[in-house]
Design an enzyme around this catalytic site. Sequence first.
Site, short mmCIF file in Angstrom:
data_model
loop_
_atom_site.label_atom_id
_atom_site.label_comp_id
_atom_site.label_asym_id
_atom_site.label_seq_id
_atom_site.Cartn_x
_atom_site.Cartn_y
_atom_site.Cartn_z
N ARG A 42 2.80 -6.86 12.84
CA ARG A 42 3.47 -6.04 13.58
C ARG A 42 4.68 -6.60 13.98
O ARG A 42 5.09 -6.69 15.02
CB ARG A 42 2.73 -5.54 14.80
CG ARG A 42 1.83 -6.68 15.56
CD ARG A 42 1.30 -6.57 16.90
NE ARG A 42 0.78 -5.24 17.17
CZ ARG A 42 -0.06 -5.00 18.13
NH1 ARG A 42 -0.50 -6.02 18.86
NH2 ARG A 42 -0.53 -3.87 18.34
N VAL A 43 5.56 -7.01 12.79
CA VAL A 43 6.65 -7.95 13.22
C VAL A 43 7.98 -7.00 12.50
O VAL A 43 7.83 -6.06 11.80
CB VAL A 43 6.58 -9.08 12.21
CG1 VAL A 43 5.66 -10.01 12.81
CG2 VAL A 43 6.37 -8.75 10.87
N THR A 45 0.84 -1.06 -0.08
CA THR A 45 -0.09 -0.06 -0.02
C THR A 45 0.88 1.23 -0.02
O THR A 45 1.01 1.86 0.94
CB THR A 45 -0.95 -0.04 1.14
OG1 THR A 45 -0.02 -0.41 2.33
CG2 THR A 45 -2.17 -0.86 1.12
N CYS A 100 6.81 0.37 6.42
CA CYS A 100 5.82 1.22 7.50
C CYS A 100 6.13 2.46 8.12
O CYS A 100 5.27 3.19 7.77
CB CYS A 100 5.89 0.03 8.47
SG CYS A 100 5.10 -1.78 8.20
N ASN A 136 3.18 2.93 14.27
CA ASN A 136 4.38 3.36 13.38
C ASN A 136 4.61 4.69 13.45
O ASN A 136 5.71 5.35 13.31
CB ASN A 136 4.47 2.91 11.86
CG ASN A 136 4.22 1.42 11.75
OD1 ASN A 136 5.38 1.04 12.70
ND2 ASN A 136 3.74 0.70 10.81
N LYS A 183 -2.53 0.31 13.85
CA LYS A 183 -1.31 -0.08 12.96
C LYS A 183 -0.82 1.26 12.50
O LYS A 183 0.64 1.22 12.84
CB LYS A 183 -1.58 -0.76 11.78
CG LYS A 183 -0.58 -0.85 10.77
CD LYS A 183 0.73 -1.64 11.33
CE LYS A 183 1.64 -1.94 10.32
NZ LYS A 183 2.81 -2.76 10.71
N ARG A 207 13.52 7.70 33.54
CA ARG A 207 12.40 7.94 32.59
C ARG A 207 12.53 8.37 31.32
O ARG A 207 11.61 9.00 30.56
CB ARG A 207 11.40 8.79 33.39
CG ARG A 207 10.83 7.91 34.67
CD ARG A 207 9.81 8.86 35.35
NE ARG A 207 10.73 9.78 36.04
CZ ARG A 207 11.52 9.71 37.24
NH1 ARG A 207 11.54 8.63 37.51
NH2 ARG A 207 12.00 10.78 37.65
N PHE A 210 17.21 -0.93 4.48
CA PHE A 210 16.56 0.31 5.53
C PHE A 210 16.73 -0.23 6.97
O PHE A 210 16.65 0.81 7.69
CB PHE A 210 14.95 0.33 5.21
CG PHE A 210 14.13 -0.56 5.67
CD1 PHE A 210 13.88 -0.42 7.12
CD2 PHE A 210 13.88 -1.69 5.19
CE1 PHE A 210 12.83 -1.26 7.87
CE2 PHE A 210 12.93 -2.76 5.98
CZ PHE A 210 12.34 -2.34 7.10
#
Length: 433
Positions: A165-166, A90, A271, A221, A217, A257, A335
């Site tokens: 979501r890997v 996509t 993604c 990202n 999703k 933190r 990438f």
Amino acid sequence: MSNKISEFKTVSVIGLGYIGLPTAAAFASSKTNVIGVDVNSHAVNTINQGQIHIVEPGLEEVVKESVINGYLRATEKVEPADAYLIAVPTPFKGDYEPDLAYIEAATKALAPCLIKGNLVVLESTSPVGATEQMAEWLAQLRPDLTFPQQAGENADINIAYCPERVLPGRVMVELFENDRVVGGMTQKCSLRAQALYGLFLKGECVLTNARTAEMCKLTENSYRDVNIAFANELSLICDEQRIDVWELIALANRHPRVNILQPGPGVGGHCIAVDPWFIVSQNKKNAKIIRTAREVNDSKPQWVLDKVKISVADCAQELKLPISKVKIACFGLAFKPDIDDLRESPALHIAKAITEWHKGDTVVVEPNIHELPPAFSQQAILKQTESALEWADVIVLLVDHKEFKTIPASQITQQWVIDTKGVWRSLSHTKNI
């Protein structure tokens, strides 16, 4: 992990790329009959020989075993199945607008095979509303069947959205162990999709609606993109202030933190470099931080290119050479480290821009590919690590592949090093940028 009591005897996975093929293999590993579909004949033929056309640790073994045992085969045409998964690209088009052409093509390809009781799951990362759009396309193509937007829980065809979501390089671990979010167009759609992924999933399958799953999703990202942008912006500021950004981040992260990510040459992959624009395209007024983060990360490759130009000019002056005689070696095109995926890669963009700008010789070192993409100019050459280090005057580290991180310091004799990942920053003899 067995299909003995499953209603899904045959699963069709449409799109056999970096997500589709591992997903097909995961279902096949549960002894479910899987038909993989792809328009790439080379990919289809390779898979049917029990081999793979992409680089992903642990994948080839599962594909080979699944093909030998008859649970996985590939084809170029959609065939009847109990469930269909769409895992096609996509990309975006024009002004970062989502392009659903591949999803539409896959929808048209599977529509003739649908029968009452089928489940269709969209896995492709998509803008909010894409699952509903897919359902509308199917309804137009198959008026003899009913769909969730028409008949609700009583629809003939169930439709859901379940994004992957890997992490590339760990797909065959995370595909099984990570939790999944499933969003059906009705509760029944969600439950049937949950049952489908339960064939192999060890993590939890959390249910919601399709629109929320789509946004989930994109949110995941976008969150990562914003955090990377903060690190990349810090690297620009530290460069001006003559501060080692990697040392700075290490010190700041000692705060209980604070957990700042590492800067780099930009953001790549299908993604993180793409998904935030899907939110921006649908929320132009309110998506301010998300847009700014994308702009920061998208601008980083140009900043790196400018640094390369400065180093080349400095090298030429000191060696008393014309700029065109300076030899440049770019290390890495993928990438992220240790994969062959070049999609939306800032390293690829930078290396290509260098070869287009530099009138002299440029070599590229990428241990995970066998030839340069066609887009590179003819004077660019793919070289091995050692020969590139011996040859180059200026070296540019763009990806922190394991092969590059283990190079002995004695082999890096160049004075001019543009290190975008902080791997070689400790070399005292270099003029690091």
